[in-house]
Design a protein around this motif. Structure first.
Motif, PDB file in Angstrom:
ATOM      1  N   ILE A 130       0.340  -2.248   3.655  1.00  0.00           N
ATOM      2  CA  ILE A 130      -0.083  -2.062   4.909  1.00  0.00           C
ATOM      3  C   ILE A 130      -1.464  -1.471   5.053  1.00  0.00           C
ATOM      4  CG2 ILE A 130       0.627  -0.558   7.055  1.00  0.00           C
ATOM      5  CD1 ILE A 130       3.476  -0.872   5.985  1.00  0.00           C
ATOM      6  N   ILE A 152      13.747   4.662   0.851  1.00  0.00           N
ATOM      7  CA  ILE A 152      13.563   4.625  -0.447  1.00  0.00           C
ATOM      8  C   ILE A 152      12.455   5.561  -0.887  1.00  0.00           C
ATOM      9  CG2 ILE A 152      12.780   2.972  -2.475  1.00  0.00           C
ATOM     10  CD1 ILE A 152      15.454   2.224  -1.092  1.00  0.00           C
ATOM     11  N   LEU A 211       4.807  -1.124  -0.225  1.00  0.00           N
ATOM     12  CA  LEU A 211       4.818  -1.316   1.076  1.00  0.00           C
ATOM     13  C   LEU A 211       3.593  -0.628   1.789  1.00  0.00           C
ATOM     14  CD1 LEU A 211       7.887  -1.867   3.273  1.00  0.00           C
ATOM     15  CD2 LEU A 211       5.701  -3.092   3.418  1.00  0.00           C
ATOM     16  N   PRO A 212       3.570   0.924   1.370  1.00  0.00           N
ATOM     17  CA  PRO A 212       2.584   1.777   1.939  1.00  0.00           C
ATOM     18  C   PRO A 212       1.235   0.922   1.530  1.00  0.00           C
ATOM     19  CG  PRO A 212       4.035   3.142   0.983  1.00  0.00           C
ATOM     20  CD  PRO A 212       4.531   1.689   0.724  1.00  0.00           C
ATOM     21  N   THR A 248       9.742  -3.115  -3.413  1.00  0.00           N
ATOM     22  CA  THR A 248       8.937  -3.426  -2.014  1.00  0.00           C
ATOM     23  C   THR A 248       8.593  -2.013  -1.368  1.00  0.00           C
ATOM     24  OG1 THR A 248      10.432  -5.536  -1.891  1.00  0.00           O
ATOM     25  CG2 THR A 248       9.412  -4.523   0.145  1.00  0.00           C
ATOM     26  N   ALA A 249       9.663  -1.211  -1.317  1.00  0.00           N
ATOM     27  CA  ALA A 249       9.389   0.063  -0.548  1.00  0.00           C
ATOM     28  C   ALA A 249       8.162   1.069  -1.287  1.00  0.00           C
ATOM     29  CB  ALA A 249      10.684   0.940  -0.786  1.00  0.00           C
ATOM     30  N   THR A 250       7.939   0.663  -2.776  1.00  0.00           N
ATOM     31  CA  THR A 250       6.937   1.582  -3.325  1.00  0.00           C
ATOM     32  C   THR A 250       5.644   0.805  -2.956  1.00  0.00           C
ATOM     33  OG1 THR A 250       7.562   0.654  -5.467  1.00  0.00           O
ATOM     34  CG2 THR A 250       8.499   3.020  -4.811  1.00  0.00           C
ATOM     35  N   LEU A 257      17.317   8.501  -6.336  1.00  0.00           N
ATOM     36  CA  LEU A 257      17.873   7.028  -6.193  1.00  0.00           C
ATOM     37  C   LEU A 257      18.642   6.531  -7.365  1.00  0.00           C
ATOM     38  CD1 LEU A 257      14.288   5.243  -5.586  1.00  0.00           C
ATOM     39  CD2 LEU A 257      16.193   5.419  -4.084  1.00  0.00           C
ATOM     40  N   ILE A 270       2.174   9.229   1.865  1.00  0.00           N
ATOM     41  CA  ILE A 270       3.313   8.859   0.842  1.00  0.00           C
ATOM     42  C   ILE A 270       3.133   7.981  -0.163  1.00  0.00           C
ATOM     43  CG2 ILE A 270       5.425   6.919   1.383  1.00  0.00           C
ATOM     44  CD1 ILE A 270       5.491   8.068   4.121  1.00  0.00           C
ATOM     45  N   TYR A 271       1.921   7.327  -0.236  1.00  0.00           N
ATOM     46  CA  TYR A 271       1.702   6.408  -1.421  1.00  0.00           C
ATOM     47  C   TYR A 271       1.486   7.518  -2.372  1.00  0.00           C
ATOM     48  CZ  TYR A 271      -1.070   2.794  -3.641  1.00  0.00           C
ATOM     49  OH  TYR A 271      -1.503   1.915  -4.534  1.00  0.00           O
ATOM     50  N   ILE A 319      14.480  -3.938  -3.697  1.00  0.00           N
ATOM     51  CA  ILE A 319      14.449  -2.820  -2.864  1.00  0.00           C
ATOM     52  C   ILE A 319      13.397  -1.853  -3.177  1.00  0.00           C
ATOM     53  CG2 ILE A 319      15.644  -1.209  -1.354  1.00  0.00           C
ATOM     54  CD1 ILE A 319      17.923  -2.862  -1.742  1.00  0.00           C
ATOM     55  N   VAL A 320      13.302  -1.285  -4.223  1.00  0.00           N
ATOM     56  CA  VAL A 320      12.623  -0.250  -4.875  1.00  0.00           C
ATOM     57  C   VAL A 320      11.260  -0.813  -4.831  1.00  0.00           C
ATOM     58  CG1 VAL A 320      12.390   1.522  -6.480  1.00  0.00           C
ATOM     59  CG2 VAL A 320      14.497   1.108  -5.843  1.00  0.00           C
ATOM     60  N   TRP A 345      -3.110  11.466  -9.723  1.00  0.00           N
ATOM     61  CA  TRP A 345      -2.360  10.465 -10.463  1.00  0.00           C
ATOM     62  C   TRP A 345      -1.889  10.745 -12.085  1.00  0.00           C
ATOM     63  CZ3 TRP A 345       1.384   8.006  -8.409  1.00  0.00           C
ATOM     64  CH2 TRP A 345       1.247   7.913  -7.108  1.00  0.00           C
ATOM     65  N   PHE A 390       7.380  -7.858   5.460  1.00  0.00           N
ATOM     66  CA  PHE A 390       7.300  -6.342   5.868  1.00  0.00           C
ATOM     67  C   PHE A 390       5.997  -5.861   6.633  1.00  0.00           C
ATOM     68  CE2 PHE A 390      11.674  -6.679   4.433  1.00  0.00           C
ATOM     69  CZ  PHE A 390      12.254  -5.627   5.054  1.00  0.00           C
ATOM     70  N   LEU A 418      11.158  10.272  -7.282  1.00  0.00           N
ATOM     71  CA  LEU A 418      12.138   9.607  -6.610  1.00  0.00           C
ATOM     72  C   LEU A 418      13.299   9.051  -7.388  1.00  0.00           C
ATOM     73  CD1 LEU A 418       9.700   6.937  -4.724  1.00  0.00           C
ATOM     74  CD2 LEU A 418      10.166   9.176  -4.009  1.00  0.00           C
ATOM     75  N   PHE A 460       2.807   9.900  -3.764  1.00  0.00           N
ATOM     76  CA  PHE A 460       4.072  10.487  -4.178  1.00  0.00           C
ATOM     77  C   PHE A 460       4.581   9.593  -5.101  1.00  0.00           C
ATOM     78  CE2 PHE A 460       4.356  13.077  -0.341  1.00  0.00           C
ATOM     79  CZ  PHE A 460       4.810  14.433  -1.168  1.00  0.00           C
ATOM     80  N   PRO A 461       4.658  10.161  -6.541  1.00  0.00           N
ATOM     81  CA  PRO A 461       5.079   9.313  -7.655  1.00  0.00           C
ATOM     82  C   PRO A 461       6.543   8.904  -7.567  1.00  0.00           C
ATOM     83  CG  PRO A 461       4.656  11.421  -8.314  1.00  0.00           C
ATOM     84  CD  PRO A 461       4.759  11.610  -6.989  1.00  0.00           C
TER      85      PRO A 461
END
Lengths: 397, 419
Positions: free
Chosen positions: A275, B27, A271-272, A267-269, A246, A234-235, A264-265, B352, A208, A242, A237-238
């Motif tokens: 990237i 998510i 990803l930011p 990967t999504a957390t 969730l 976004i990164y 899924i979780v 954090w 991704f 979530l 947010f702890p």
């Protein structure tokens, strides 16, 4: 002669020697020696005498002979004053003194006349002590974890201070905790689950993240600046905020207790940050190389596969290792989403062990070693990549 | 021409981004907004299962030659609190098998039994029976009937999707006497954890920046606490600090520093007498902060070391020529060079640490005065089982977080990318 540097030298070096020998004493106690007195004051005076005689003798005799005799003297008086231990303990004291006197090599009455010598002395011994201090403080918990896993319940209760490992015993007895966690507590399955989840997260995240990072780094589109700033936001947010939504959604979709849900979780957390790290590296690749690829009639897919990925393998390795580490160590989501032992990850399984107060702690520590060792080995082996991953990603932690 | 090119470029960009953006939206961003929705609802943990009609199929023998069989469906409403309306039932029978005296609620057509059970109140249970026979009066294969699973469907309110809202959760969050205490504990933990980690990280970085034997080894092990899994490390510390047979207490008692062991993780306060002042220290909280510092100073170390290595060497050489000592060099050269990174570190680590959950949860579970806001989310949501309250606390965290982030971006956000 200046007295201030001399006094500072005497004080600092003696404190240093006393502290180091005390740490040695504590370590010896943890090997099962019966020592009960630190004797700080007396040893301090002894060290003071050593430092003083060292500086008084100066360069009158050969350095090697000087440090040998002085260390021997110190060791003998130390043994006389303090409680006696076995021979390895005394040799340890001797080696520490030898190391200490060898450190003092440059110190003589002339050196004490130099500019800023007091500061230099303080810095010198402080950093020396800091090395010992940091190494001790960091490694000790790991050592404790490791040793406890090889102990028996009886030995732990009999003397909690004895942290020696006796490998002369029956080996099956020494590794008993490991046999039990694999046989009774099914840790083989948890290792498998953890590996699948971590490696799966790495692969999916890369699939991704690479195209997305390429788009952010190279292509122009509406909303680009907004996107690249929001990646970082976004990164930040702890996971804890979530977790409740969730949990409810995953319960209703039946995704709890499933590896897919975790994948899924995770990967999504991650990803930011993936990237963010990759796009920084992609930007540093010269654009001309891609233009050449465009000339050859490659589309973006070809460019990513044939040019970008081969050129950014080090960055991809960093991201992969960092993501692997996060997924392997992750605890909160696995605590929330897994309550069926069949789908536990290693971290969750260890947490589950503590749920039963009867579980002996050596099993707990054996489990901890099983989860810690792989990640530490990976870290030591790929340190270069992981450190650059940590530096880039360590806005989070 | 250029126009179409840029269009293609845009389209490519969106195609490349879409999967990642979609996943992160689903998510990460969706839950943050979902929190707002849930926090205005009165939802308990047990309510979040959607009620569904269920049937367990049992096949019983009633005649010796097995030409007739009885099928029993144990029907029930899975929910203990919600009704289910308009329940439809469907089961298939194998070829040549037909039911006898079918219940009036059901119809049998082309091998299918279809029933309309109407409405079930909460906790509803029923044993629903059908007798079947083979048309040709031959033996029926039991398994052929068993293998077919009945299908049920019904309409039930999903409590999460109703439009009943309440302010009760927020009232409760703020009216609790503990809220201020909670906030104070969180800030105490966050502030001292952050400052401690940065101070130790600075010392460690300064140390490793020198040349000494075993420097690379030192640099590796300094990162161990951060790299190791939190579960393993927290339990090791629990073992180390255990009052009954923990190594630390045993050592301190052995060398006569303590008369009797202290429960470092289970005692809320400790009375200290420092230079005539009686100080009441939050003991468990301090211990947790120590763990926090131990685990996260490596990050500060890594950042500061990277910065230190970029400081030009000739600055120090010039200072030496000018006759500056080590202290002057540190204060006048090193510190100004690293203040920027220190402030960024402080902000980031502050945010954090503010959100830290695992470390406290594993060490104390939030007991003995270590309950911070993130721990409270867990306790409200999963220990007290009040999902709505948990979400409300999450919202408080998010709001505070947004304030911190605004401050962060206002103060140093732009410089963060330069360093």
């Amino acid at each position: 002669m200046k007295y201030k540097p001399l006094l500072i030298y005497l004080f600092i070096s003696s404190v240093f020697l006393t502290l180091i020998s005390s740490i040695w004493k504590i370590m010896a106690t943890l090997q099962g020696l019966k020592l009960t007195v630190i004797n700080f004051n007396v040893n301090f005076i002894l060290a003071l005498l050593l430092s003083l005689s060292f500086i008084l003798i100066g360069k009158k005799i050969n350095h090697q002979i000087k440090i040998l005799t002085l260390s021997l003297f110190f060791t003998f008086s130390y043994i006389l004053i303090n409680e006696s231990g076995p021979i390895w303990y005394d040799i340890g004291i001797f080696l520490i003194t030898l190391f200490f006197t060898n450190r003092l090599k440059n110190y003589d009455t002339n050196l004490l006349k130099e500019d800023f010598i007091s500061e230099k002395i303080v810095f010198d011994f402080l950093s020396l002590f800091a090395i010992v201090f940091f190494a001790f403080v960091i490694l000790f918990p790991f050592y404790l974890m490791f040793v406890t896993s090889f102990k028996t319940q009886a030995a732990l209760l009999f003397n909690p201070l004895d942290l020696s490992i006796n490998f002369t015993n029956n080996l099956a007895e020494v590794f008993k905790s490991y046999f039990i966690i694999f046989k009774t507590y099914d840790f083989g399955r948890y290792i498998y689950t953890s590996s699948i989840v971590s490696i799966g997260t790495v692969i999916i995240t890369l699939i991704f993240a690479i195209p997305a990072a390429y788009a952010v780094a190279r292509l122009n589109f509406f909303g680009k600046t907004f996107l690249s700033t929001s990646i970082l936001v976004i990164y930040m947010f702890p996971a804890i905020v979530l977790v409740i939504p969730l949990y409810t959604v995953f319960s209703q979709l039946g995704l709890r207790n499933s590896i897919e849900g975790l994948l899924i979780v995770y990967t999504a957390t991650t990803l930011p940050v993936a990237i963010y790290m990759l796009q920084g590296y992609f930007k540093s690749i010269p654009k001309e190389i891609e233009d050449a690829g465009l000339m050859d009639g490659q589309n973006w897919f070809g460019i990513i596969i044939k040019i970008i990925i081969p050129l950014s393998l080090p960055a991809i390795a960093s991201v992969a290792l960092y993501v692997f580490m996060i997924a392997w160590n992750e605890f909160l989501f696995s605590l929330m989403f897994l309550d069926n032992p069949k789908s536990f990850t290693l971290s969750r399984a260890i947490n589950h062990l503590t749920g039963d107060a009867e579980t002996p702690r050596q099993y707990l520590m054996a489990g901890s070693v099983v989860v810690t060792l792989p990640i530490l080995l990976i870290f030591v082996y790929f340190e270069k990549y992981l450190v650059s991953g940590l530096t880039a990603g360590s806005v989070k932690g | 021409m250029t126009d179409t090119l840029s269009k293609i470029e845009k389209r490519t960009a969106y195609t490349l981004l879409l999967p990642a953006v979609f996943l992160v939206f689903a998510i990460v961003l969706f839950p943050i907004f979902a929190n707002i929705w849930i926090s205005f609802k009165e939802v308990q943990l047990k309510d979040i299962r959607i009620p569904e009609p269920r049937a367990k199929k049992i096949v019983k023998t009633i005649s010796e030659d097995n030409t007739k069989l009885k099928i029993v469906y144990r029907l029930r409403n899975s929910s203990l609190i919600e009704n289910i309306d308009n329940i439809k039932f469907l089961d298939k029978l194998p070829t040549n098998i037909e039911p006898i005296d079918l219940d009036s609620r059901c119809t049998f057509r082309s091998k299918k039994i279809q029933c309309d059970f109407g409405n079930w109140e909460a906790k509803y249970r029923e044993n629903f029976e059908i007798v079947v026979q083979n048309v040709n009066k031959v033996k029926i294969d039991k398994n052929s009937i068993k293998s077919q699973k009945p299908k049920l469907s019904g309409d039930a309110d999903n409590i999460l999707l109703t439009t009943k809202f309440t302010l009760k959760n927020f009232k409760q969050v703020f009216n609790e006497n503990e809220f201020l205490d909670l906030l104070l504990t969180t800030f105490y933990f966050t502030f001292f954890g952050t400052v401690g980690a940065i101070v130790f990280g600075m010392f460690a970085a300064q140390l490793v920046n020198q040349k000494f034997y075993g420097r690379t080894f030192m640099r590796s092990i300094l990162l161990f606490p951060y790299v190791g899994p939190v579960v393993a490390l927290a339990y090791t510390w629990t073992l180390l600090l255990d009052p009954n047979s923990g190594t630390l207490n045993a050592l301190l008692v052995n060398f006569g520093v303590l008369d009797k062991p202290i429960n470092l993780l289970g005692q809320k306060y400790i009375e200290l007498n420092l230079m005539g002042f009686d100080i009441k220290l939050r003991l468990a909280l301090t211990t947790v902060i120590m763990f926090e510092i131990w685990r996260y100073f490596p990050l500060a170390f890594l950042f500061i070391l990277a910065r230190l290595q970029a400081v030009p060497k000739d600055l120090y050489e010039a200072a030496e020529v000018d006759g500056a000592g080590p202290l002057r060099k540190f204060v006048n050269i090193t510190l100004p060079q690293i203040t920027a990174i220190l402030s960024i570190l402080f902000m980031i680590r502050f945010i954090w640490n503010f959100n830290k959950f695992e470390d406290i949860f594993l060490l104390t579970g939030g007991a003995s005065g270590t309950r911070t806001l993130p721990i409270n989310v867990y306790q409200q949501g999963f220990a007290v089982s009040n999902i709505g309250m948990g979400s409300a606390v999450s919202i408080v965290i998010v709001v505070l977080l947004i304030i911190f982030m605004i401050v962060y971006f206002k103060l140093i956000g732009k410089r963060a990318n330069e360093i």
